[in-house]
Scaffold this active site. Structure first.
Site, short mmCIF file in Angstrom:
data_model
loop_
_atom_site.label_atom_id
_atom_site.label_comp_id
_atom_site.label_asym_id
_atom_site.label_seq_id
_atom_site.Cartn_x
_atom_site.Cartn_y
_atom_site.Cartn_z
N ASP A 158 10.19 19.53 -17.94
CA ASP A 158 8.90 19.30 -17.31
C ASP A 158 8.67 17.79 -17.41
OD1 ASP A 158 6.43 19.42 -16.13
OD2 ASP A 158 5.73 21.13 -17.30
C1 BGC Z 1 3.64 20.25 -14.55
C2 BGC Z 1 4.75 20.85 -13.73
C3 BGC Z 1 4.95 20.02 -12.48
C4 BGC Z 1 5.24 18.59 -12.87
C5 BGC Z 1 5.50 17.68 -11.70
C6 BGC Z 1 3.84 18.77 -14.80
O1 BGC Z 1 2.70 18.21 -15.33
O2 BGC Z 1 3.55 20.93 -15.77
O3 BGC Z 1 4.47 22.17 -13.41
O4 BGC Z 1 5.97 20.58 -11.71
O5 BGC Z 1 4.14 18.09 -13.60
O6 BGC Z 1 4.35 17.46 -10.98
#
Ligand code: BGC
Length: 834
Positions: free
Chosen positions: A272
């Protein structure tokens, strides 16, 4: 290395699981051969593996490393992530975009209904269509990877992302996620299922250590991921949190044991965003790609290989996984089909269809709905979100919609010429101007603009005539860190709190119609003079802001206006909202602001009031008995107003069912009263409810919910008859008849629940969803429905042997219209095949 000691305890069970292997989860609509996305066209040798090996053999270490971490995209389309590729070898860049309810880039896209609304339709075919729409749009918008679906279970009603996921049941989740992935990947976009695993809350999501036992993990959270892998998901996104002591993004037992050894996953695992914590440990554990930058998998990785701390073979393995998926999608040999154009019309049609299919009619008394005859020609629309379309939640699931009508517009249009449709605000989410007479000096705090690099200060007095609760509302441009500092009696009203929650704005009531961010805070003010100091800095872009407020008097005036409108109309449609985003959990399931008081006043004035809920998840409804009807629309996407209107007027018959239990109150749900369970204590959180997630907990504890899992009403009625049960292999088959006994065509979801096995010495759910079928029936039509329950749905996880074990012996089967509305019941002996 973080968590080195406690990781051993995780290993002891997770590693053993990996060694033991698991069974396959049944697919909803079995089309396994189309599951994995486009296959390379039959072509000349070398085959994919050889092609990938050859490429790796020709790459420098720098080139390899560049494929394993995010970088700045010189031609960014506004997506979340990017890797540059290796142009000299024909390896193209990868663009990775969110997300779960549509493609999030710096351009318009179809804003689909939130996944929780999709799930409410209990329709795997719709999940496929949803995926197909995002898949096509993603490719049209220049993307290669979609950071979706989110498959974490709804475990706590407070979690900020409950709207982004499917529900609290692993079987339903598994079937929908598989179909959505088939849809996305069938269009040529790589799906990255997320967040592996146990990112079930936002509170302390970057550090919380989830303590979970093997059986709970296997039976509740993992099936959705397993199903995604079996449907061919090209990538997996690791979660922020820790699992039994180790960060999920460097958990060998999860990333290698479960994912690869056990399930045979051959795609790549990315972090993530900013969830990497190490280089050698993470790579060794099975992580392949860091996003969105290269803090650990950039220069640090190159150096670790050069120094001999990381074998280059491990880098090759990770690169091989990325390239293998790229190859499968035709990205390496130019075999990918050309990018299609966007088809906003088709996207809008799908968004409308799904929002209409998923809307859940929770209550309908006194013939309140549908709106017909005189009732359809005299309507008061109440609530701020009656006039502002509530399209989607905040955070990475936010999509810039092609367009979005407000419910007021669509209701007016449907009611037609000559009908009277009035709107009353009821609750002012953006606040009212602070009168200059209350300020000394009398400089207004409205429409302030501070030029770039300049500062502005107000240091004066706010005079309050009567002691009262004020809600201060700040509107501001620019980043959260750049917002004005507002001190009331030396107390900061909108302090900047470290943590991601500050950076994510929620949905549509968190932004003013002219695009400014909104913060609210309620303060009890005593009559008299208060020192008010506001300091604002223009930053590099300048700063625009307003400071507003509501008081008891302004609120009472708004409610009084709504009551007048409600009295004057035959029917009231009151739009209530709750504005959620990733990055923070809510602290109560009550509606925010003063909406409860508004609903109480309006329903007293007109009992034929329908409350339409645009909320992220469950909601407490202390006013329920006063309402005529309640329609749950969650975050309905860009066509939400049209879908809501079609359901209100009966142009469509409601056909959505809750995929999560709605508790009565904040103290009657699985997380209540035990902070170790939620939100965690000292950075640790125990999943001590075990397998009793969602409705399983309410059944086990004998707690009455407000609305049970699987609940949903229709404008017609259905009768069930003639249950026949038989064995089907080691599984079961239930056949029964469903008849539409009303006067309208409609859809029913027949739900099949199984009871515990007497042969397993385990605590089991009193009932667990084992199958379901959505059937459309004309008035009077009857259909025989057959629901198959695969052996896996009748099995539990054996923690001694680390594998699934069939729950044999006589088992109860209930068929009905919700988890608490059984219409047919039978019993059958479950046996091993043969
Ligand atoms: C989120 C993800 C997301 C990523 C990119 C993170 O803060 O938890 O679900 O895909 O950001 O935007």
């Amino acid at each position: 290395m973080p968590g080195a000691l406690s990781r051993r305890s995780a290993l002891s069970f997770l590693g053993a699981m990996a060694a033991a292997g698991g069974g396959g989860w049944p697919a909803a609509a079995a089309e396994p051969d189309t599951a994995a996305g486009p296959r390379p066209a039959p072509g000349p040798a070398p085959g994919p593996a050889a092609r990938v090996d050859t490429l790796i053999g020709r790459m420098t270490l720098e080139e390899k490393v560049s494929l394993l971490h995010g970088a700045k995209d010189p031609l960014s389309l506004g997506q979340a992530g990017y890797t540059p590729g290796v142009p000299r070898l024909g390896i193209p860049p990868l663009r990775l975009a969110d997300g779960p309810a549509g493609v999030r880039v710096a351009r318009h896209a179809t804003a689909l209904p939130a996944p929780v609304l999709l799930a409410s339709a209990f329709d795997p075919a719709l999940a496929r269509e949803y995926g197909r729409t995002i898949g096509r749009e993603g490719r049209a918008l220049g993307q290669d990877v979609l950071l979706s679906p989110m498959v974490n279970l709804i475990r706590t009603p407070y979690a900020g992302r409950d709207f982004e996921t499917f529900g609290e049941d692993p079987l339903l989740t598994s079937q929908l996620v598989a179909e959505e992935i088939r849809g996305i990947q069938g269009e040529g976009l790589i799906a990255a299922v997320k967040h592996f695993a146990l990112n079930n809350q936002e509170h302390e999501r970057e550090s919380i250590d989830v303590v979970v036992d093997e059986r709970t993990l296997r039976e509740m959270e993992l099936p959705g991921f397993e199903s995604a892998v079996r449907a061919g998901a090209g990538a997996v996104m690791g979660a922020y949190n820790k699992v039994n002591g180790a960060f999920a993004c460097e958990s060998g037992p999860l990333l290698t044991g479960v994912l690869r050894t056990d399930w045979g996953f051959d795609g790549w695992v990315m972090t993530d965003w900013h969830a990497a914590h190490s280089t050698a440990a993470a790579l060794g554990a099975g992580l392949d790609m860091e996003m969105p930058d290269g803090e650990y998998f950039g220069e640090a990785l190159r150096k670790a290989v050069a120094d001999g701390a990381v074998p280059e073979a491990q880098v090759d393995r990770a690169v091989g996984r990325v390239l293998t998926v790229m190859d499968r999608f035709g990205l390496l040999d130019g075999g990918a089909p050309p990018r299609p154009g966007r088809d906003p019309g088709a996207g809008a049609r799908t968004a409308l269809k799904i929002a209409t299919a998923g809307g859940v009619l929770l209550r309908n008394e006194r013939g309140t709905l549908p709106l017909t005859g005189p009732a359809a020609r005299s309507i008061a629309v109440v609530g701020p979100t009656g006039a502002i379309p509530f399209v989607s939640g905040g955070g990475s699931a936010h999509v810039v919609p092609d367009h979005a009508a407000s419910p007021l517009e669509t209701i007016r249009e449907r009611a037609g010429e000559g009908a009277r449709v009035d709107h009353a605000l009821g609750e002012d989410v953006f606040g009212k101007t602070i009168p200059a007479t209350a300020l000394s000096p009398a400089t207004g705090l409205e429409e302030r603009k501070v030029a770039a690099g300049k500062s502005w200060t107000y240091d004066g007095t706010l005079t309050v005539d009567e002691s009262d609760e004020w809600t201060f509302v700040l509107h501001f441009s620019g980043p959260p860190t750049g917002r004005p500092k507002v001190l009331l009696d030396d107390e900061e009203l909108f302090p900047f709190r470290a943590g991601l929650g500050e950076y994510f704005t929620g949905g549509f009531v968190s932004t003013t119609p002219d695009g400014l961010a909104v913060r609210r805070t309620a303060v009890a003010l005593t009559a008299g003079k208060h020192r008010l100091k506001v300091t604002a800095k223009g930053g590099s872009e300048g700063l625009a802001f307003r400071l507003r407020r509501t008081t008891s008097a302004t609120r009472a005036a708004d409610v009084a206006e709504a009551v007048r409108a409600a009295r004057a109309a035959h029917r009231v449609v009151l739009f209530a909202y709750e504005d959620a985003t990733e990055g923070r959990d809510r602290t109560t399931i009550a509606l925010p602001g003063h909406q409860n008081a508004l609903i109480t006043a309006v329903t007293e004035a007109n009992p034929h009031t329908t409350v339409v809920l645009n909320t992220s998840s469950c909601t407490a409804m202390p006013w329920l008995e006063r309402t005529g009807a309640v329609l749950q629309m969650y975050y309905p996407g860009q066509e939400g107003a049209a879908a809501t209107t079609a359901l209100l007027f009966g142009d469509a018959n409601p056909s959505g069912w809750l995929t999560q239990t709605f508790p009565v109150s904040d103290d009657r749900h699985p997380m209540a009263g035990d902070p170790r369970r939620y939100p965690g204590v000292d950075g640790r959180e125990e999943y001590s409810e075990g397998i009793h997630v969602g409705y399983r907990w309410y059944d086990a504890e004998g707690v009455r919910p407000l609305f049970p899992f699987g609940h949903g009403l229709s404008y017609t009625t259905f009768a069930y008859a003639g249950l026949r049960l038989r064995r089907h292999g080691s599984g079961l088959e239930a056949a029964f008849t469903v008849r539409n006994t009303g006067r309208r065509a409609g859809a029913e979801v027949a739900q099949v629940y199984v009871g515990p096995s007497p042969d397993l010495p385990l605590t089991q759910a009193e009932r667990a969803l084992a199958g379901y079928r959505r059937v459309h029936l004309r008035p009077g039509e009857a259909r025989t429905v057959t629901v198959r329950m695969a052996a896996r749905t009748l099995s539990s996880w054996d923690t001694e042997r680390h594998r699934w074990v069939l729950g044999t012996g006589p088992r109860t089967v209930e068929v009905g219209s919700s988890s608490r509305d059984p219409r047919l019941r039978g019993r059958i002996e479950v046996r091993h095949r043969g």
